[in-house]
Motif scaffolding. Structure first.
Motif, short mmCIF file in Angstrom:
data_model
loop_
_atom_site.label_atom_id
_atom_site.label_comp_id
_atom_site.label_asym_id
_atom_site.label_seq_id
_atom_site.Cartn_x
_atom_site.Cartn_y
_atom_site.Cartn_z
N SER A 172 16.13 -2.63 -1.42
CA SER A 172 14.93 -1.84 -1.63
C SER A 172 13.72 -2.75 -1.79
CB SER A 172 15.07 -0.98 -2.89
OG SER A 172 16.10 -0.03 -2.73
N GLY A 173 12.56 -2.22 -1.47
CA GLY A 173 11.33 -2.99 -1.59
C GLY A 173 11.11 -3.49 -3.01
N GLN A 174 10.69 -4.73 -3.11
CA GLN A 174 10.39 -5.35 -4.40
C GLN A 174 8.93 -5.78 -4.41
OE1 GLN A 174 12.61 -5.43 -6.92
NE2 GLN A 174 14.05 -4.40 -5.56
N ILE A 175 8.24 -5.43 -5.48
CA ILE A 175 6.85 -5.85 -5.61
C ILE A 175 6.80 -7.20 -6.33
CG2 ILE A 175 5.94 -3.50 -5.55
CD1 ILE A 175 5.67 -3.66 -8.63
N CYS A 176 5.61 -7.75 -6.41
CA CYS A 176 5.41 -9.03 -7.11
C CYS A 176 5.33 -8.74 -8.61
CB CYS A 176 4.15 -9.73 -6.59
SG CYS A 176 2.70 -8.67 -6.52
N GLU A 177 6.50 -8.62 -9.18
CA GLU A 177 6.65 -8.25 -10.58
C GLU A 177 7.55 -9.27 -11.25
OE1 GLU A 177 7.85 -4.15 -12.88
OE2 GLU A 177 8.63 -4.47 -10.88
N TRP A 178 7.22 -9.63 -12.48
CA TRP A 178 8.03 -10.59 -13.23
C TRP A 178 8.07 -10.13 -14.68
CZ3 TRP A 178 10.29 -14.62 -10.64
CH2 TRP A 178 11.00 -15.54 -11.42
N GLY A 179 9.27 -9.94 -15.19
CA GLY A 179 9.40 -9.49 -16.58
C GLY A 179 8.73 -8.15 -16.84
N GLY A 180 8.70 -7.28 -15.83
CA GLY A 180 8.12 -5.96 -15.99
C GLY A 180 6.62 -5.87 -15.77
N ALA A 181 5.97 -7.00 -15.46
CA ALA A 181 4.52 -7.00 -15.26
C ALA A 181 4.19 -7.44 -13.83
CB ALA A 181 3.84 -7.94 -16.25
N VAL A 182 3.23 -6.76 -13.22
CA VAL A 182 2.76 -7.14 -11.89
C VAL A 182 1.99 -8.46 -12.02
CG1 VAL A 182 1.23 -6.49 -10.00
CG2 VAL A 182 2.68 -4.77 -11.08
N THR A 183 2.35 -9.43 -11.20
CA THR A 183 1.74 -10.76 -11.29
C THR A 183 0.46 -10.90 -10.48
OG1 THR A 183 3.06 -11.58 -9.44
CG2 THR A 183 3.98 -11.86 -11.68
N HIS A 184 0.36 -10.15 -9.39
CA HIS A 184 -0.81 -10.22 -8.50
C HIS A 184 -1.18 -8.80 -8.10
CE1 HIS A 184 1.10 -14.17 -8.06
NE2 HIS A 184 -0.08 -14.63 -7.70
N VAL A 185 -2.41 -8.40 -8.39
CA VAL A 185 -2.84 -7.05 -8.07
C VAL A 185 -3.67 -7.03 -6.79
CG1 VAL A 185 -2.74 -6.25 -10.46
CG2 VAL A 185 -4.87 -7.18 -9.56
N GLY A 186 -3.68 -5.87 -6.16
CA GLY A 186 -4.47 -5.69 -4.95
C GLY A 186 -5.76 -4.98 -5.28
N PRO A 187 -6.57 -4.80 -4.29
CA PRO A 187 -6.33 -5.18 -2.91
C PRO A 187 -6.62 -6.66 -2.65
CG PRO A 187 -8.41 -4.02 -3.05
CD PRO A 187 -7.81 -4.01 -4.43
N VAL A 188 -5.91 -7.22 -1.68
CA VAL A 188 -6.10 -8.62 -1.29
C VAL A 188 -7.34 -8.70 -0.40
CG1 VAL A 188 -5.08 -10.57 -0.06
CG2 VAL A 188 -3.61 -9.04 -1.42
N ALA A 189 -8.24 -9.59 -0.76
CA ALA A 189 -9.46 -9.80 0.03
C ALA A 189 -9.18 -10.74 1.20
CB ALA A 189 -10.56 -10.38 -0.86
N ASP A 190 -10.06 -10.73 2.15
CA ASP A 190 -9.90 -11.56 3.35
C ASP A 190 -10.59 -12.92 3.16
OD1 ASP A 190 -9.09 -12.32 5.83
OD2 ASP A 190 -10.30 -10.87 6.94
N THR A 191 -10.10 -13.68 2.15
CA THR A 191 -10.60 -15.02 1.89
C THR A 191 -9.41 -15.97 1.81
OG1 THR A 191 -10.49 -14.89 -0.53
CG2 THR A 191 -12.53 -14.08 0.53
N ALA A 192 -9.65 -17.23 2.03
CA ALA A 192 -8.55 -18.22 2.00
C ALA A 192 -7.87 -18.25 0.64
CB ALA A 192 -9.08 -19.61 2.37
N ASP A 193 -8.63 -18.22 -0.45
CA ASP A 193 -8.04 -18.25 -1.79
C ASP A 193 -7.19 -17.02 -2.06
OD1 ASP A 193 -9.18 -20.71 -2.30
OD2 ASP A 193 -10.82 -19.91 -3.53
#
Length: 147
Positions: free
Chosen positions: A28-49
């Motif tokens: 099943s799909g897994q989000i970027c979650e660690w220890g029950g907390a989302v580590t990176h939130v969206g939306p992702v911008a169109d920048t190199a960083d």
């Protein structure tokens, strides 16, 4: 690689973390979650960083997939014959064209772990939202060696 698998967590929805059908495991799909907390939130911008951070988010998704895959293999990841397919979803701004680059974070982890067997077919798409407003979600299909 100096990486560790995450601690166990409770899925955010009513579904199985994986389903085996013979030697094939559907993860099943897994989000970027660690220890029950989302580590990176969206939306992702169109920048190199932002793209570099989203690649890290995809790597965390892959670690979560490996955790569930290890469960499906009764603790023995050496049973993996090959990674058949990854599906990657990037919670991004409209017009974002770097979804494949972001999902490379997951692809590179699977190749590093399984070598040639880690290469896979793949989808990488941009979406308007993901669970927990996560930046990335990845699912996978893996074939195991016969028991």
């Amino acid at each position: 690689m100096g990486l560790a698998l995450p601690p166990d967590w409770t899925p955010r929805g009513q579904f199985l973390p994986y389903r085996r059908d013979g030697s094939v495991v559907y993860l099943s799909g897994q989000i970027c979650e660690w220890g029950g907390a989302v580590t990176h939130v969206g939306p992702v911008a169109d920048t190199a960083d932002a793209i570099a951070e989203a690649q890290k988010a995809a790597q965390i998704c892959a670690l979560n997939l490996l955790y569930r895959l290890k469960e499906a293999c009764d603790g023995d990841l050496d049973r993996v014959s090959c990674v058949l397919r990854l599906g990657g979803f990037v919670n991004c701004v409209p017009g974002f064209g770097a979804s494949p680059q972001v999902i490379n974070g997951a692809t590179e982890l699977f190749i590093a772990c399984f070598g040639e067997a880690g290469w896979h077919a793949r989808t990488a798409v941009g979406v308007a939202g993901l669970p927990g407003n996560a930046a990335v979600e990845v699912d996978a299909i893996v074939r195991l060696r016969d028991d």
